[in-house]
Design an enzyme around this catalytic site. Sequence first.
Site, PDB file in Angstrom:
ATOM      1  CG  ASN A   1     -36.361 -59.379 110.068  1.00 17.84           C
ATOM      2  OD1 ASN A   1     -35.977 -60.353 109.414  1.00 17.84           O
ATOM      3  ND2 ASN A   1     -37.479 -59.373 110.782  1.00 17.84           N
TER       4      ASN A   1
ATOM      5  CG  HIS B   1     -35.250 -64.219 112.728  1.00 15.87           C
ATOM      6  ND1 HIS B   1     -34.734 -63.856 111.512  1.00 15.87           N
ATOM      7  CD2 HIS B   1     -36.393 -63.494 112.887  1.00 15.87           C
ATOM      8  CE1 HIS B   1     -35.530 -62.953 110.955  1.00 15.87           C
ATOM      9  NE2 HIS B   1     -36.535 -62.711 111.766  1.00 15.87           N
TER      10      HIS B   1
ATOM     11  CB  CYS C   1     -38.655 -64.455 109.961  1.00 14.87           C
ATOM     12  SG  CYS C   1     -39.000 -62.804 109.378  1.00 14.87           S
TER      13      CYS C   1
END
Length: 324
Positions: free
Chosen positions: A281, A251, A114
Amino acid sequence: MDIHSRIIGCGSYLPGNPITNHMLEEKIDTSDEWIKTRTGISQRHYAGDDEFTSDMAIIAAERAINHAGIDSSEIDLIVVGTTTPDRTFPATAVRLQKALGCKTGAAFDVQAVCSGFIYAISIVNSMIKTKQCKKALVVGADTLSRLLNWEDRTTCVLFGDGAGAVVLEANREGANGTKSGIISTHIHSDGNYEDLLYCDGGPSTNQKSGFIKMEGKEVFRHAVNNLAAVVQEILDKNKLKSEEIDWLVPHQANRRIIESTAKKLKMPLSKVILTVDKHANTSAASIPLALDYAIKKNKIKSGDLVLMEAMGGGLTWGASLVRM
Ligand code: UT7
């Protein structure tokens, strides 16, 4: 005069139609209420069976190149942050190189899960500063839907697919030393926490791509601490107060983690770009997706000071400060 890198264009792509929480209720034992309350996610997008990470990355890249108003032949570096490459090798970035008709320079992938986009920005910024390239494409693209275990409701509702891209250009610092473009990048990792978030497959272990495994509560705790620390680090390094930041582009993993970082920065949510509800996500794609959304919605404007931050498997984490 110092050379620095400036973002001159951005683009993004989400595949197919949104898959809502209610649609998942029909597939597994979950609820819209649980997902929304714990994560802020309302929907996600999944790539079609014939749609690969590179396909999404190419569309996002073309949009970023168009937005920058340049020709793709001017690109002399392509870096793709991804955990879900089309093939084990070569890099997904070389597929972009071919599709975009870029003939000069290098193309490679960065694997930081990520944090992939922040890592890629950090590397490309260094390469621009050391005159190794002039115009670079930085992409975050992932098809995490391919790594979902539908028997594990604690992870399968959290992720989606997508891609985002920016074009960076080498610029000379203004005569008065004005700092525009990328001001500072900070990346970290701690392999001691590998087992908190990983994929249980790999070419050298079991020759499978595997499924996502996550100790959600522990990852949450580390995310809150590490993101607060790296955000403070970037403010201290640049002698800035949090009030001077115009926008936080975090994020997009969990709304509660984002709110916690904003709270530590004493930043109102009106200055935070939140898109996790729209695409869940998307790993390395989430920051450029959020950035592109905010620029195209005319929220982030030229001259704004933008702080981007991410944490993911590894553990890896980092932040980047940019004057748009
Ligand atoms: O991008 C990389 C970084 N990743 C992250 O940032 C993710 C970090 N972690 C998180 O976002 C959160 O920990 C989760 C959203 C994954 C989980 O939230 P939580 O508040 O930590 O929930 P929990 O794991 O403590 O689960 C609470 C309950 C459990 O039931 P019991 O034992 O209390 O009866 C779970 O079985 O929620 C249950 N549960 C679900 N219920 C409905 C877990 N998953 C689901 C689900 N639907 N999908």
